[in-house]
Design an enzyme around this catalytic site. Structure first.
Site, PDB file in Angstrom:
ATOM      1  N   ALA A  66       5.648 -12.630   0.187  1.00 11.18           N
ATOM      2  CA  ALA A  66       6.634 -12.902  -0.851  1.00 11.18           C
ATOM      3  C   ALA A  66       6.927 -11.586  -1.559  1.00 11.18           C
ATOM      4  O   ALA A  66       6.134 -10.643  -1.489  1.00 11.18           O
ATOM      5  CB  ALA A  66       6.065 -13.919  -1.827  1.00 11.18           C
ATOM      6  N   GLU A 112       2.567 -17.395   6.126  1.00 12.52           N
ATOM      7  CA  GLU A 112       2.832 -18.805   5.792  1.00 12.52           C
ATOM      8  C   GLU A 112       4.133 -19.295   6.427  1.00 12.52           C
ATOM      9  O   GLU A 112       4.215 -20.423   6.919  1.00 12.52           O
ATOM     10  CB  GLU A 112       2.868 -18.961   4.271  1.00 12.52           C
ATOM     11  CG  GLU A 112       1.497 -18.707   3.647  1.00 12.52           C
ATOM     12  CD  GLU A 112       1.550 -18.606   2.136  1.00 12.52           C
ATOM     13  OE1 GLU A 112       2.230 -17.701   1.616  1.00 12.52           O
ATOM     14  OE2 GLU A 112       0.910 -19.426   1.462  1.00 12.52           O
TER      15      GLU A 112
HETATM   16  N1  CAA Z   1       6.986  -7.352  -1.822  1.00 18.61           N
HETATM   17  C1  CAA Z   1       7.847  -6.404  -2.248  1.00 18.61           C
HETATM   18  N2  CAA Z   1       7.980  -5.222  -1.630  1.00 18.61           N
HETATM   19  C2  CAA Z   1       7.216  -4.975  -0.558  1.00 18.61           C
HETATM   20  C3  CAA Z   1       6.289  -5.916  -0.078  1.00 18.61           C
HETATM   21  C4  CAA Z   1       6.194  -7.155  -0.760  1.00 18.61           C
HETATM   22  N3  CAA Z   1       5.375  -8.135  -0.335  1.00 18.61           N
HETATM   23  N4  CAA Z   1       5.658  -5.401   1.000  1.00 18.61           N
HETATM   24  C5  CAA Z   1       6.176  -4.166   1.171  1.00 18.61           C
HETATM   25  N5  CAA Z   1       7.116  -3.902   0.233  1.00 18.61           N
HETATM   26  C6  CAA Z   1       7.916  -2.690   0.074  1.00 18.61           C
HETATM   27  C7  CAA Z   1       7.073  -1.583  -0.488  1.00 18.61           C
HETATM   28  O1  CAA Z   1       6.982  -1.694  -1.899  1.00 18.61           O
HETATM   29  C8  CAA Z   1       7.853  -0.372  -0.059  1.00 18.61           C
HETATM   30  O2  CAA Z   1       8.965  -0.217  -0.905  1.00 18.61           O
HETATM   31  P1  CAA Z   1       9.286   1.233  -1.563  1.00 18.61           P
HETATM   32  O3  CAA Z   1       9.561   2.102  -0.371  1.00 18.61           O
HETATM   33  O4  CAA Z   1      10.469   0.955  -2.405  1.00 18.61           O
HETATM   34  O5  CAA Z   1       8.051   1.634  -2.282  1.00 18.61           O
HETATM   35  C9  CAA Z   1       8.395  -0.804   1.310  1.00 18.61           C
HETATM   36  O6  CAA Z   1       8.335  -2.225   1.332  1.00 18.61           O
HETATM   37  C10 CAA Z   1       7.563  -0.286   2.458  1.00 18.61           C
HETATM   38  O7  CAA Z   1       6.221  -0.661   2.244  1.00 18.61           O
HETATM   39  P2  CAA Z   1       4.991   0.362   2.254  1.00 18.61           P
HETATM   40  O8  CAA Z   1       5.444   1.722   1.859  1.00 18.61           O
HETATM   41  O9  CAA Z   1       3.886  -0.253   1.462  1.00 18.61           O
HETATM   42  O10 CAA Z   1       4.648   0.348   3.822  1.00 18.61           O
HETATM   43  P3  CAA Z   1       3.242   0.693   4.498  1.00 18.61           P
HETATM   44  O11 CAA Z   1       3.526   0.783   5.954  1.00 18.61           O
HETATM   45  O12 CAA Z   1       2.589   1.816   3.804  1.00 18.61           O
HETATM   46  O13 CAA Z   1       2.309  -0.593   4.203  1.00 18.61           O
HETATM   47  C11 CAA Z   1       1.826  -2.953   4.077  1.00 18.61           C
HETATM   48  C12 CAA Z   1       2.620  -1.827   4.776  1.00 18.61           C
HETATM   49  C13 CAA Z   1       0.330  -2.775   4.346  1.00 18.61           C
HETATM   50  C14 CAA Z   1       2.307  -4.273   4.659  1.00 18.61           C
HETATM   51  C15 CAA Z   1       2.081  -2.888   2.546  1.00 18.61           C
HETATM   52  O14 CAA Z   1       3.484  -2.824   2.332  1.00 18.61           O
HETATM   53  C16 CAA Z   1       1.568  -4.085   1.787  1.00 18.61           C
HETATM   54  O15 CAA Z   1       0.376  -4.199   1.545  1.00 18.61           O
HETATM   55  N6  CAA Z   1       2.475  -5.015   1.367  1.00 18.61           N
HETATM   56  C17 CAA Z   1       2.123  -6.149   0.562  1.00 18.61           C
HETATM   57  C18 CAA Z   1       1.387  -7.210   1.360  1.00 18.61           C
HETATM   58  C19 CAA Z   1       1.024  -8.370   0.464  1.00 18.61           C
HETATM   59  O16 CAA Z   1       0.237  -8.254  -0.445  1.00 18.61           O
HETATM   60  N7  CAA Z   1       1.616  -9.541   0.746  1.00 18.61           N
HETATM   61  C20 CAA Z   1       1.375 -10.731  -0.025  1.00 18.61           C
HETATM   62  C21 CAA Z   1       2.468 -10.870  -1.041  1.00 18.61           C
HETATM   63  S1  CAA Z   1       2.147 -12.178  -2.202  1.00 18.61           S
HETATM   64  C22 CAA Z   1       2.564 -13.583  -1.411  1.00 18.61           C
HETATM   65  O17 CAA Z   1       3.019 -13.569  -0.286  1.00 18.61           O
HETATM   66  C23 CAA Z   1       2.334 -14.882  -2.171  1.00 18.61           C
HETATM   67  C24 CAA Z   1       2.471 -16.109  -1.336  1.00 18.61           C
HETATM   68  O18 CAA Z   1       1.522 -16.737  -0.923  1.00 18.61           O
HETATM   69  C25 CAA Z   1       3.747 -16.610  -0.993  1.00 18.61           C
END
Ligand code: CAA
Length: 258
Positions: A66, A112
């Site tokens: 999300a 999910e």
């Molecule tokens: N929401 C918003 N933005 C996101 C995102 C997310 N879930 N995942 C990645 N992005 C964005 C990053 O902020 C980044 O944007 P900027 O360039 O503007 O900073 C862009 O996408 C690229 O991401 P990264 O630079 O982080 O890419 P990476 O290759 O270094 O890492 C990753 C990849 C490990 C997937 C990392 O992006 C990450 O950990 N993302 C979040 C994963 C996460 O926690 N997901 C759960 C979300 S909560 C949820 O889903 C609740 C639910 O149950 C519904």
């Protein structure tokens, strides 16, 4: 496509393909993407020319969850009043088979969403996880429920409590994934599988999905009774006559209801 900002849609024969398209955010599922995806699925689900739906993302990410930036400032009351994520429930109400074709990250809401589909085909690059705990929350689109049903308590607890990711091999061993294919063959495989399904009798494919889904919602006795009723009812269909006649006559069936 012109009507959508966060997804791309196309049709190949009787297969509809929805591609999540927010490359700047690894396809993070914001409210617009949710609404657009649900709108597209609902309209394909109703379209008689569509027999199966494929949902996919990019090479790097099916969806990285999300949209954290969108949710970060919300209060509990905001989330409750908006009934945040409730629209995703409509995806599970689709009656036609949906295939998730997953490459790269399928984390949080991405995992999910993939689990809410009917068949999960993974590229060897796929990574699954429910990392919400690291953000101070828990899964919110059914992860704690669907993951537990798919892989059992041991791994579901492990994933939800540590936030670690699981690669495609582990996910297949655990029963989350139906098939793993090399990344470059992912979409072609998903389209082939969807095409096979779309070539079946549509009401039969829909009933098969309904019967499998019912096993999650009821007891074994009631589930078997439900299956038996559907099975019997199919003998009123032209496609049962055609399918069985074709077998006896050693030819391929031409189903009427496609
Ligand atoms: N929401 C918003 N933005 C996101 C995102 C997310 N879930 N995942 C990645 N992005 C964005 C990053 O902020 C980044 O944007 P900027 O360039 O503007 O900073 C862009 O996408 C690229 O991401 P990264 O630079 O982080 O890419 P990476 O290759 O270094 O890492 C990753 C990849 C490990 C997937 C990392 O992006 C990450 O950990 N993302 C979040 C994963 C996460 O926690 N997901 C759960 C979300 S909560 C949820 O889903 C609740 C639910 O149950 C519904």
């Amino acid at each position: 496509n012109h009507e959508f900002e966060t997804i791309r849609v196309r049709q190949e024969g009787r297969v509809a393909v929805i591609t999540l398209h927010r490359p700047e955010a690894l396809n993070a599922l914001n409210q617009m993407l949710m609404q657009e995806t649900v709108t597209a699925v609902t309209s394909f689900d109703r379209d008689p020319e569509v027999g199966a739906i494929v949902i996919t993302g990019s090479e790097k990410a099916f969806a990285a969850g999300a949209d954290i930036k969108e949710m970060a400032p919300k209060t509990s009351v905001d989330m409750y009043l908006d009934d945040w994520f409730a629209a995703w429930d409509r995806l599970a109400q689709a009656r036609k088979p949906i295939i998730a074709a997953v490459a790269g990250y399928a984390l949080g809401g991405g995992c999910e969403l993939a689990m809410a589909c009917d068949i999960l085909i993974a590229a060897d690059t796929a990574k699954f996880g429910q990392p919400e705990i690291k953000l101070g929350v828990i899964p919110g689109i059914g992860g704690s429920q669907r993951l537990t049903r798919a892989v059992g308590k041991a791994k579901a607890m492990d994933l939800c409590l540590t936030g670690r990711t699981m690669d495609a091999d582990e996910a297949e061993r655990a029963g989350l994934v139906a098939r793993i294919v090399p990344a470059e063959e992912l979409l072609a495989t998903a389209l082939t599988v969807a095409g096979q399904i779309a070539g079946m009798s549509m009401p039969v494919a829909m009933m098969a999905k309904e019967a499998v889904d019912r096993s999650y919602e009821t007891t074994l006795t009631e589930g078997i009774r439900f299956e038996r009723r559907l099975f019997h009812s199919l003998f009123a269909s032209q496609d049962q006559k055609e399918g069985m006649a074709a077998f006896v006559e050693k030819r391929s069936p031409t189903f009427v209801h496609r």
